[in-house]
Design a protein around this motif. Structure first.
Motif, PDB file in Angstrom:
ATOM      1  N   ASP A  44      -3.851 -30.174 -31.531  1.00  0.00           N
ATOM      2  CA  ASP A  44      -3.893 -29.531 -30.218  1.00  0.00           C
ATOM      3  C   ASP A  44      -3.244 -30.481 -29.223  1.00  0.00           C
ATOM      4  O   ASP A  44      -3.799 -31.526 -28.883  1.00  0.00           O
ATOM      5  CB  ASP A  44      -5.342 -29.225 -29.839  1.00  0.00           C
ATOM      6  CG  ASP A  44      -5.458 -28.384 -28.570  1.00  0.00           C
ATOM      7  OD1 ASP A  44      -4.410 -27.931 -28.070  1.00  0.00           O
ATOM      8  OD2 ASP A  44      -6.583 -28.186 -28.096  1.00  0.00           O
ATOM      9  N   CYS A  47      -4.384 -31.241 -24.758  1.00  0.00           N
ATOM     10  CA  CYS A  47      -5.664 -30.543 -24.898  1.00  0.00           C
ATOM     11  C   CYS A  47      -6.461 -30.479 -23.608  1.00  0.00           C
ATOM     12  O   CYS A  47      -7.355 -29.640 -23.477  1.00  0.00           O
ATOM     13  CB  CYS A  47      -6.503 -31.202 -25.985  1.00  0.00           C
ATOM     14  SG  CYS A  47      -6.947 -32.928 -25.642  1.00  0.00           S
ATOM     15  N   GLY A  50     -10.301 -29.559 -23.341  1.00  0.00           N
ATOM     16  CA  GLY A  50     -10.651 -29.052 -24.658  1.00  0.00           C
ATOM     17  C   GLY A  50     -11.045 -27.601 -24.781  1.00  0.00           C
ATOM     18  O   GLY A  50     -11.688 -27.221 -25.767  1.00  0.00           O
ATOM     19  N   SER A  52      -9.218 -24.964 -25.565  1.00  0.00           N
ATOM     20  CA  SER A  52      -8.646 -24.410 -26.796  1.00  0.00           C
ATOM     21  C   SER A  52      -9.136 -25.168 -28.023  1.00  0.00           C
ATOM     22  O   SER A  52      -9.351 -24.572 -29.086  1.00  0.00           O
ATOM     23  CB  SER A  52      -7.115 -24.450 -26.737  1.00  0.00           C
ATOM     24  OG  SER A  52      -6.641 -25.774 -26.535  1.00  0.00           O
ATOM     25  N   THR A  53      -9.353 -26.460 -27.882  1.00  0.00           N
ATOM     26  CA  THR A  53      -9.804 -27.280 -29.011  1.00  0.00           C
ATOM     27  C   THR A  53     -11.098 -26.738 -29.596  1.00  0.00           C
ATOM     28  O   THR A  53     -11.227 -26.550 -30.816  1.00  0.00           O
ATOM     29  CB  THR A  53     -10.036 -28.737 -28.570  1.00  0.00           C
ATOM     30  OG1 THR A  53      -8.888 -29.219 -27.862  1.00  0.00           O
ATOM     31  CG2 THR A  53     -10.299 -29.629 -29.767  1.00  0.00           C
ATOM     32  N   ILE A  76      -9.345 -31.359 -36.631  1.00  0.00           N
ATOM     33  CA  ILE A  76      -8.441 -31.218 -35.486  1.00  0.00           C
ATOM     34  C   ILE A  76      -8.235 -32.561 -34.805  1.00  0.00           C
ATOM     35  O   ILE A  76      -9.187 -33.309 -34.561  1.00  0.00           O
ATOM     36  CB  ILE A  76      -8.983 -30.206 -34.464  1.00  0.00           C
ATOM     37  CG1 ILE A  76      -9.029 -28.805 -35.073  1.00  0.00           C
ATOM     38  CG2 ILE A  76      -8.128 -30.195 -33.208  1.00  0.00           C
ATOM     39  CD1 ILE A  76      -9.220 -27.701 -34.070  1.00  0.00           C
ATOM     40  N   ALA A  78      -6.962 -33.758 -31.252  1.00  0.00           N
ATOM     41  CA  ALA A  78      -6.715 -33.269 -29.899  1.00  0.00           C
ATOM     42  C   ALA A  78      -6.144 -34.410 -29.072  1.00  0.00           C
ATOM     43  O   ALA A  78      -6.796 -35.442 -28.903  1.00  0.00           O
ATOM     44  CB  ALA A  78      -8.009 -32.751 -29.280  1.00  0.00           C
ATOM     45  N   VAL A 102     -13.545 -33.221 -35.269  1.00  0.00           N
ATOM     46  CA  VAL A 102     -12.645 -33.197 -34.116  1.00  0.00           C
ATOM     47  C   VAL A 102     -12.469 -34.613 -33.587  1.00  0.00           C
ATOM     48  O   VAL A 102     -13.452 -35.297 -33.308  1.00  0.00           O
ATOM     49  CB  VAL A 102     -13.190 -32.278 -33.003  1.00  0.00           C
ATOM     50  CG1 VAL A 102     -12.183 -32.172 -31.869  1.00  0.00           C
ATOM     51  CG2 VAL A 102     -13.517 -30.895 -33.545  1.00  0.00           C
ATOM     52  N   THR A 104     -10.214 -37.139 -30.845  1.00  0.00           N
ATOM     53  CA  THR A 104      -9.329 -37.194 -29.692  1.00  0.00           C
ATOM     54  C   THR A 104      -8.515 -38.479 -29.727  1.00  0.00           C
ATOM     55  O   THR A 104      -8.948 -39.496 -30.270  1.00  0.00           O
ATOM     56  CB  THR A 104     -10.120 -37.134 -28.371  1.00  0.00           C
ATOM     57  OG1 THR A 104     -10.976 -38.272 -28.284  1.00  0.00           O
ATOM     58  CG2 THR A 104     -10.942 -35.858 -28.298  1.00  0.00           C
TER      59      THR A 104
END
Length: 254
Positions: A44, A47, A50, A52-53, A76, A78, A102, A104
């Motif tokens: 992503d 992002c 977040g 959409s994440t 994911i 991000a 997830v 980042t």
């Protein structure tokens, strides 16, 4: 690259930093023809905080009380350039018990630090304009697997624009163009074009209402003047342009 503190204040407590909605994001996700139970790798880009994440990894959208079961076995990455927004997303990740799937990372979208053919899906909402749509198509293709999906929302003309619209966007985003020309760029870059759809006006109206509310609390300066002009131009010309989701696949090499 430093972001002025004014921008943080302008977007304070906003779930989205550009026009969009949970419904529109989920509609874009629905075009991705992968088994939703597959173990996919997703990127992503841009992002923000977040929105959409979280929808890409099983979250409860604001318009529904039921869990959306998208890509529940996937991981994911991000990325965003600005740590303030990533910190907000990190808190959401922990709150939703998603910290095992997830991740980042502060990263410049112009220089993705990933191997070739790393991701099954690359997703980017309203951020490709930062580097330009054409450059994004070319650059991001490298990290996408063969038959992987690229989903990008991009500012586009949806009818012949007024002089006011053309003047404003010539200064602020010179790559704005018609949907037909955006699709031609996608095909010229070697993608298989799947489909597109236009954001509803309500996505813009909600976004600008929140932004305008924040702006009322801030001192006047050139940034505020520019934001208010953008809101005014859209109010006068809402039929001229919108963000458009473009869905495409990286074609298999023969």
């Amino acid at each position: 690259m430093d972001i002025p503190l004014y921008f943080y204040a302008a977007f304070k407590d906003m779930d989205r930093l550009a026009p969009g909605s949970d419904k529109s994001t989920l509609k874009a996700i629905d075009y991705i023809d992968f088994n939703k139970d597959s173990q996919l790798t997703i990127l992503d880009i841009g992002c923000g905080v977040g929105a959409s994440t979280l929808l890409l990894v099983c979250s409860t959208p604001s318009f529904s009380n039921s869990l959306v079961d998208y890509f529940k076995n996937s991981t994911i990455e991000a990325i965003d350039l600005f740590p303030h927004y990533l910190k907000v997303l990190d808190e959401k990740i922990v709150d939703n018990d998603l910290d095992n799937r997830v991740y980042t990372c502060q990263m410049d979208m112009n220089d993705l630090d990933y191997p070739n053919c790393e991701f099954d899906i690359v997703f980017s909402e309203a951020s490709a304009y930062i580097m330009g749509f054409a450059k994004a198509l070319k650059s991001w293709k490298r990290v996408l697997k063969q038959n992987g999906y690229l989903v990008v929302s991009e500012l586009s003309w949806i009818q012949k624009p007024s002089k006011e619209s053309k003047k404003f966007w010539k200064t602020h985003y010179s790559e704005i163009d018609t949907i037909e020309n955006k699709i031609a760029l996608i095909k010229d870059e070697g993608y298989e074009f799947i489909d597109y759809f236009i954001l509803p006006k309500s996505d813009f109206e909600d976004y600008y209402a929140n932004l305008e509310s924040n702006l009322r609390t801030l001192d006047d300066n050139d940034f505020k003047k520019d934001f208010k002009k953008e809101i005014e131009v859209y109010g006068n010309n809402s039929g001229d342009y919108s963000y458009v989701y473009y869905i495409m696949k990286k074609e298999v090499r023969q």
